[in-house]
Design an enzyme around this catalytic site. Structure first.
Site, PDB file in Angstrom:
ATOM      1  CD  GLU A   1       7.288  -1.440  -1.980  1.00 54.95           C
ATOM      2  OE1 GLU A   1       8.025  -2.239  -2.578  1.00 54.95           O
ATOM      3  OE2 GLU A   1       7.349  -0.211  -2.180  1.00 54.95           O
TER       4      GLU A   1
ATOM      5  N   GLY B   1       8.960   2.797   0.381  1.00 59.42           N
ATOM      6  CA  GLY B   1       8.768   1.358   0.487  1.00 59.42           C
ATOM      7  C   GLY B   1       9.822   0.673  -0.359  1.00 59.42           C
TER       8      GLY B   1
HETATM    9 ZN    ZN Z   1       8.425  -0.291  -6.905  1.00 61.90          ZN
END
Ligand code: ZN
Length: 179
Positions: free
Chosen positions: A140, A46
């Site tokens: 995230e 991510g």
């Molecule tokens: Zn991170």
């Protein structure tokens, strides 16, 4: 497309609250393509735009396909993501972060979330994700608010350096690293 530099802890952009995206521009599409390429190059699962020093609310998530991980094996691009629902039940697991190299730490997250945002075409969509993929989304989205996983450790002593030569820790870092 280009691989961008991932900024690390101490860089002020990581502590900024990222701005919402108002318009889909060619620059934004380039940013998203670069983020995907950068995530792959760094073997992350991510990446938030702030990590490439672009303080806007965009994330990409891609957990390599694994039968045991629901929602894996798929690339998610989400613009202006918002968590609209979180399960009350939580899971505690190890996390790493490309912006905090050399460490992993133990973080408690909601086991399942409903997240809403926009895709690259500007269409609104929702995802109901659980387990590890839900963890990556929460990690995230925290980045977009200037929050690092190290702010959420279950205890301060739950941050572990990944020692050189410590194969187990290295494997763990590789497996969980991300994000
Ligand atoms: Zn991170």
């Amino acid at each position: 497309m280009a691989i961008r530099e991932v900024i690390t802890v101490g860089h002020p952009t990581l502590r900024q609250v990222a701005a919402p995206v108002k318009k889909l521009t060619p620059e934004l599409r380039t940013l998203i393509a670069d983020m995907v390429e950068t995530m792959h190059a760094y073997h992350g699962v991510g990446l938030a735009a702030v990590q490439v020093n672009e303080p806007v609310r965009v994330i990409v998530v891609e957990v390599p396909a694994n039968e045991e991980i629901p929602g894996s094996g798929r690339l998610y691009v989400m613009i202006n993501p918002v968590i609209v629902r979180r399960s009350r039940d939580t899971e505690t697991d190890m996390e790493g972060c490309l912006s905090v190299p050399g460490y992993i730490g133990e973080v408690e997250r909601a086991r399942r979330i409903l997240v809403r945002g926009f895709n690259e075409q500007g269409e609104r969509y929702e995802l109901d994700v659980e387990g590890y993929v839900a963890r990556v989304f929460q990690h995230e989205i925290d980045h977009l608010d200037g929050i690092l996983y190290t702010d959420r450790l279950t205890a301060l002593d739950r941050l572990y350096p990944v020692e050189q030569g410590d194969e187990e820790a290295k494997e763990l870092e590789k497996a969980q690293k991300a994000v």
